[in-house]
Design a protein around this motif. Sequence first.
Motif, PDB file in Angstrom:
ATOM      1  N   ILE A  11      38.262  33.870  42.960  1.00 10.86           N
ATOM      2  CA  ILE A  11      39.116  34.053  43.776  1.00 10.86           C
ATOM      3  C   ILE A  11      39.251  33.353  44.910  1.00 10.86           C
ATOM      4  O   ILE A  11      40.037  33.405  45.862  1.00 10.86           O
ATOM      5  N   ALA A  12      38.070  32.842  45.231  1.00  5.67           N
ATOM      6  CA  ALA A  12      37.924  31.803  46.465  1.00  5.67           C
ATOM      7  C   ALA A  12      36.511  31.086  46.053  1.00  5.67           C
ATOM      8  O   ALA A  12      35.971  31.360  45.056  1.00  5.67           O
ATOM      9  N   ASP A  13      35.909  30.509  47.089  1.00  9.09           N
ATOM     10  CA  ASP A  13      34.916  29.626  46.710  1.00  9.09           C
ATOM     11  C   ASP A  13      33.455  30.385  46.402  1.00  9.09           C
ATOM     12  O   ASP A  13      33.168  30.952  47.329  1.00  9.09           O
ATOM     13  N   ARG A  14      33.052  30.511  45.356  1.00  8.34           N
ATOM     14  CA  ARG A  14      31.970  30.965  44.788  1.00  8.34           C
ATOM     15  C   ARG A  14      32.266  32.631  44.886  1.00  8.34           C
ATOM     16  O   ARG A  14      31.329  33.241  45.291  1.00  8.34           O
ATOM     17  N   VAL A  15      33.476  33.076  45.031  1.00 10.15           N
ATOM     18  CA  VAL A  15      33.777  34.554  45.066  1.00 10.15           C
ATOM     19  C   VAL A  15      34.495  34.643  43.714  1.00 10.15           C
ATOM     20  O   VAL A  15      35.497  34.166  43.381  1.00 10.15           O
ATOM     21  N   ILE A  27      35.814  44.598  40.473  1.00  2.00           N
ATOM     22  CA  ILE A  27      34.039  44.357  40.753  1.00  2.00           C
ATOM     23  C   ILE A  27      34.024  42.917  41.125  1.00  2.00           C
ATOM     24  O   ILE A  27      34.291  42.091  40.680  1.00  2.00           O
ATOM     25  N   GLY A  28      33.676  42.865  42.509  1.00  6.64           N
ATOM     26  CA  GLY A  28      33.419  41.722  43.135  1.00  6.64           C
ATOM     27  C   GLY A  28      32.148  41.094  43.284  1.00  6.64           C
ATOM     28  O   GLY A  28      30.890  41.680  42.938  1.00  6.64           O
ATOM     29  N   LEU A  29      31.808  39.728  43.227  1.00  3.64           N
ATOM     30  CA  LEU A  29      30.783  38.936  43.379  1.00  3.64           C
ATOM     31  C   LEU A  29      30.881  37.767  44.276  1.00  3.64           C
ATOM     32  O   LEU A  29      31.826  37.137  44.200  1.00  3.64           O
ATOM     33  N   GLY A  35      21.022  34.069  47.578  1.00  2.06           N
ATOM     34  CA  GLY A  35      21.132  35.319  46.903  1.00  2.06           C
ATOM     35  C   GLY A  35      22.495  35.579  46.552  1.00  2.06           C
ATOM     36  O   GLY A  35      23.662  34.883  46.976  1.00  2.06           O
ATOM     37  N   ALA A  36      23.084  36.591  45.805  1.00  2.00           N
ATOM     38  CA  ALA A  36      24.449  36.859  45.458  1.00  2.00           C
ATOM     39  C   ALA A  36      24.478  38.460  45.779  1.00  2.00           C
ATOM     40  O   ALA A  36      23.601  39.417  45.692  1.00  2.00           O
ATOM     41  N   LEU A  37      25.697  38.773  46.069  1.00  2.00           N
ATOM     42  CA  LEU A  37      26.099  40.091  46.405  1.00  2.00           C
ATOM     43  C   LEU A  37      26.973  40.756  45.457  1.00  2.00           C
ATOM     44  O   LEU A  37      28.301  39.972  45.272  1.00  2.00           O
ATOM     45  N   ALA A  54      26.812  39.799  33.265  1.00  2.00           N
ATOM     46  CA  ALA A  54      27.711  38.963  33.392  1.00  2.00           C
ATOM     47  C   ALA A  54      27.798  38.338  34.891  1.00  2.00           C
ATOM     48  O   ALA A  54      27.913  36.907  34.917  1.00  2.00           O
ATOM     49  N   ALA A  55      27.422  39.115  36.040  1.00  2.00           N
ATOM     50  CA  ALA A  55      27.448  38.625  37.115  1.00  2.00           C
ATOM     51  C   ALA A  55      26.171  37.544  37.510  1.00  2.00           C
ATOM     52  O   ALA A  55      26.532  36.549  37.954  1.00  2.00           O
ATOM     53  N   GLN A  56      25.006  37.777  36.804  1.00  2.00           N
ATOM     54  CA  GLN A  56      23.850  36.885  36.835  1.00  2.00           C
ATOM     55  C   GLN A  56      24.186  35.786  35.994  1.00  2.00           C
ATOM     56  O   GLN A  56      23.761  34.668  36.368  1.00  2.00           O
ATOM     57  N   ALA A  57      25.027  35.713  35.006  1.00  2.00           N
ATOM     58  CA  ALA A  57      25.347  34.564  34.352  1.00  2.00           C
ATOM     59  C   ALA A  57      26.074  33.773  35.097  1.00  2.00           C
ATOM     60  O   ALA A  57      26.220  32.273  35.390  1.00  2.00           O
ATOM     61  N   ILE A  58      27.247  34.359  35.927  1.00  2.00           N
ATOM     62  CA  ILE A  58      27.855  33.283  36.798  1.00  2.00           C
ATOM     63  C   ILE A  58      27.124  32.800  38.212  1.00  2.00           C
ATOM     64  O   ILE A  58      27.385  31.639  38.464  1.00  2.00           O
ATOM     65  N   ALA A  59      26.181  33.633  38.478  1.00  2.00           N
ATOM     66  CA  ALA A  59      25.572  33.156  39.725  1.00  2.00           C
ATOM     67  C   ALA A  59      24.664  32.294  39.255  1.00  2.00           C
ATOM     68  O   ALA A  59      24.175  31.261  40.147  1.00  2.00           O
TER      69      ALA A  59
END
Length: 261
Positions: A11-15, A27-29, A35-37, A54-59
């Motif tokens: 939805i935005a740069d690395r968000v 669920i936001g990432l 680090g990642a939030l 899923a979040a770790q795979a994206i990060a």
Amino acid sequence: MQFSLGAFEPIADRVYVAVAEPEAVNIGLVVGTTGALLVDTGSSPEQGAAIRGAAQAIAGDVQLTHVLVTHGHYDHVGGLPAFADLTTLAHRDLGAEVTRSFGLAAAVDLGDCHAELIHYGRGHTDHDVTVVVAARKVAFFGDLLESAQPPQAGEDAWPADWPRSLDGTLGALQKGYVVVPGHGPVMEREDAFVQRAELHWHHDKAVELYDAGREASGAWAEEGWPWPQEATEAYLAQCLRRLTESGRPRTKARTLPLLNR
Ligand SMILES: [Zn+2]
């Protein structure tokens, strides 16, 4: 209950945002350089584990380090046990164990950007937290805002305070910010302002009903309400509940003296 998890969509740069069922909760990432939030955790520990994977795979090479829970409703907090080894954050009145709780605000350093976690006051609950990532022009509002349906006011909601609590974050958003509600597609900043006005307007109408000694039911048919009947009456009912609890005296309708003759 049907549990499922959609893909994390940018939805935005690395968000990113992923939609988790039940309740279609967002669920936001936010992925930084060190680090990642994650923002909110889903409805169950198993779903939390799926979200984490899923979040770790994206990060990718950047570790998921921080998890913020916007408020204590089950669809936002239920996955929290899956993140017990990370830095978990929430307002101190969340009602669940986190590693870092706060009363007003906290900041999370993600390397090339940081996230501000802020509690401006009561609204959807008494412990809502919004997340602003200025470097990415994105803000997460939890259930203080909703775009697929009107905001939900349960018995733990504080409608009189809600609009002002939104102002703290809305007022700081510049043009072009992406606004992420608790449920439904991302919103334009201007749409969030409109919803804030609707929340305030509904409370004003509830005060009129309260002063007239009336209930929420039946009011909808008389006005051009922007929300569907069921949502409006549920919201008004919670406004009236809080007004009654407060012991606020009922005031007579204000009429111009000229018209009283
Ligand atoms: Zn909620």
